[in-house]
Enzyme design. Structure first.
Site, PDB file in Angstrom:
ATOM      1  CE  LYS A  13     -34.202  31.611 -31.459  1.00 27.05           C
ATOM      2  NZ  LYS A  13     -33.170  30.578 -31.278  1.00 27.05           N
ATOM      3  NE  ARG A  88     -32.672  30.346 -37.133  1.00 28.08           N
ATOM      4  CZ  ARG A  88     -32.292  30.047 -35.885  1.00 28.08           C
ATOM      5  NH1 ARG A  88     -32.737  28.968 -35.293  1.00 28.08           N
ATOM      6  NH2 ARG A  88     -31.495  30.847 -35.228  1.00 28.08           N
ATOM      7  NE  ARG A 127     -25.376  33.414 -27.310  1.00 27.67           N
ATOM      8  CZ  ARG A 127     -26.468  33.220 -28.039  1.00 27.67           C
ATOM      9  NH1 ARG A 127     -27.632  33.056 -27.456  1.00 27.67           N
ATOM     10  NH2 ARG A 127     -26.387  33.201 -29.360  1.00 27.67           N
ATOM     11  NE  ARG A 160     -24.116  29.842 -30.612  1.00 22.28           N
ATOM     12  CZ  ARG A 160     -25.391  30.116 -30.788  1.00 22.28           C
ATOM     13  NH1 ARG A 160     -26.247  29.939 -29.788  1.00 22.28           N
ATOM     14  NH2 ARG A 160     -25.840  30.544 -31.948  1.00 22.28           N
ATOM     15  NE  ARG A 171     -26.329  33.840 -34.945  1.00 20.37           N
ATOM     16  CZ  ARG A 171     -25.821  33.970 -33.704  1.00 20.37           C
ATOM     17  NH1 ARG A 171     -24.588  34.389 -33.530  1.00 20.37           N
ATOM     18  NH2 ARG A 171     -26.564  33.672 -32.674  1.00 20.37           N
TER      19      ARG A 171
HETATM   20  P1  ADP Z   1     -29.502  31.883 -32.535  1.00 24.72           P
HETATM   21  O1  ADP Z   1     -30.990  31.887 -32.473  1.00 24.72           O
HETATM   22  O2  ADP Z   1     -28.874  32.540 -31.357  1.00 24.72           O
HETATM   23  O3  ADP Z   1     -28.950  32.369 -33.837  1.00 24.72           O
HETATM   24  P2  ADP Z   1     -29.417  28.934 -32.707  1.00 24.72           P
HETATM   25  O4  ADP Z   1     -28.610  28.130 -31.755  1.00 24.72           O
HETATM   26  O5  ADP Z   1     -30.900  28.795 -32.671  1.00 24.72           O
HETATM   27  O6  ADP Z   1     -28.953  30.417 -32.423  1.00 24.72           O
HETATM   28  O7  ADP Z   1     -28.931  28.637 -34.212  1.00 24.72           O
HETATM   29  C1  ADP Z   1     -27.585  28.735 -34.611  1.00 24.72           C
HETATM   30  C2  ADP Z   1     -27.463  28.554 -36.114  1.00 24.72           C
HETATM   31  O8  ADP Z   1     -27.908  27.223 -36.489  1.00 24.72           O
HETATM   32  C3  ADP Z   1     -28.308  29.479 -36.977  1.00 24.72           C
HETATM   33  O9  ADP Z   1     -27.665  30.737 -37.202  1.00 24.72           O
HETATM   34  C4  ADP Z   1     -28.461  28.661 -38.266  1.00 24.72           C
HETATM   35  O10 ADP Z   1     -27.299  28.745 -39.068  1.00 24.72           O
HETATM   36  C5  ADP Z   1     -28.566  27.236 -37.753  1.00 24.72           C
HETATM   37  N1  ADP Z   1     -29.986  26.841 -37.563  1.00 24.72           N
HETATM   38  C6  ADP Z   1     -30.614  26.606 -36.385  1.00 24.72           C
HETATM   39  N2  ADP Z   1     -31.909  26.273 -36.580  1.00 24.72           N
HETATM   40  C7  ADP Z   1     -32.112  26.312 -37.921  1.00 24.72           C
HETATM   41  C8  ADP Z   1     -33.241  26.095 -38.770  1.00 24.72           C
HETATM   42  N3  ADP Z   1     -34.461  25.779 -38.266  1.00 24.72           N
HETATM   43  N4  ADP Z   1     -33.075  26.211 -40.107  1.00 24.72           N
HETATM   44  C9  ADP Z   1     -31.883  26.521 -40.642  1.00 24.72           C
HETATM   45  N5  ADP Z   1     -30.773  26.765 -39.905  1.00 24.72           N
HETATM   46  C10 ADP Z   1     -30.882  26.665 -38.562  1.00 24.72           C
END
Ligand code: ADP
Ligand code: ZN
Length: 218
Positions: A13, A88, A127, A160, A171
């Site tokens: 995404k 989310r 990744r 990461r 996740r």
């Molecule tokens: P991915 O979609 O690959 O898991 P992201 O970079 O979008 O990676 O998010 C990494 C982490 O940041 C998530 O696993 C979560 O812990 C936190 N996070 C990101 N966006 C949110 C959100 N909207 N609400 C709660 N936690 C979030």
């Protein structure tokens, strides 16, 4: 145009959002990137968020919602934006509804990126991301020309902290429990536009653009 992009971790995404941001001149709001930069700067928000992110859990809604509200009030958002990683949870989606209602704005479409779970696990464990510009690579599918060095900006390319196999499973579980219900939430408003990112990123973008055209959004 105001978009949300939804997809499992590793669905691509972020990559799709980057393409759309360039093509349609949108502000790109990635909550994951904002958290990571706060962690790097060791801000109070970053220190609190890190404990959740490292476990593959979600950062609490209250922290996340106020961070996004703040970001959406910045001037570059007036040209339109793509929300990547937010909402989310249903509670976050409801909070977003309220934020938008205050400004008399609405989301035009919710892009749903679809990919198989097995593919996701392979992609995420391989990744690597650039610390400097955020570009994404993969040791198997898209290696950098020089190991550890970004093709685009020469920055350090690293894994990461939450991209190890154990955290990825957590996740994915979090995604199915908390985030996937948003597909029905927005589906009932007829906002979903789907893109299959199982094969090629170009095909995925093309499908999304077709969907947006069918809805007269582009
Ligand atoms: P991915 O979609 O690959 O898991 P992201 O970079 O979008 O990676 O998010 C990494 C982490 O940041 C998530 O696993 C979560 O812990 C936190 N996070 C990101 N966006 C949110 C959100 N909207 N609400 C709660 N936690 C979030
Ligand atoms: Zn780079």
């Amino acid at each position: 145009m105001r978009l949300i992009i939804l997809g499992a971790p590793g669905s691509g995404k972020g990559t799709s959002a980057t393409v759309l941001r360039e093509k349609y001149d949108l502000a790109h709001i990635s909550t994951g990137d904002i958290f990571r930069s706060n962690i790097k700067e060791q801000t109070p928000l970053g220190i609190e968020a890190k404990s959740y992110i490292d476990k593959g859990a979600l950062v609490p809604d209250s922290l996340t919602v106020s961070m996004v509200e703040d970001r959406l009030s910045q001037s570059d958002c007036s040209k339109g934006y793509i929300l990547d990683g937010f909402p989310r949870t249903i509670a976050q989606a409801e909070a977003l509804d309220q934020m938008l209602a205050k400004k008399n704005e609405k989301i035009d479409a919710v892009l749903s990126i679809v990919v198989d779970d097995e593919v996701i696990k392979q992609r995420v464990s391989g990744r690597r991301v650039c610390e400097k510009c955020g570009a994404s690579f993969n040791v198997t599918f898209k290696p950098t020309k020089v190991e550890g060095v970004c093709d685009l900006c020469g920055g350090n390319v690293v894994q990461r902290a939450d991209d190890n196999e154990e955290t990825v499973s957590a996740r994915l579980k979090t995604y199915y429990e908390n985030t996937k219900p948003l597909i029905d939430f927005y589906g009932s408003r007829d906002l979903i536009v789907e893109g299959d990112n199982g094969a090629s990123a170009e095909d995925c973008i093309a499908q999304i653009e077709e969907g947006l055209m069918a809805k007269n959004i582009i």
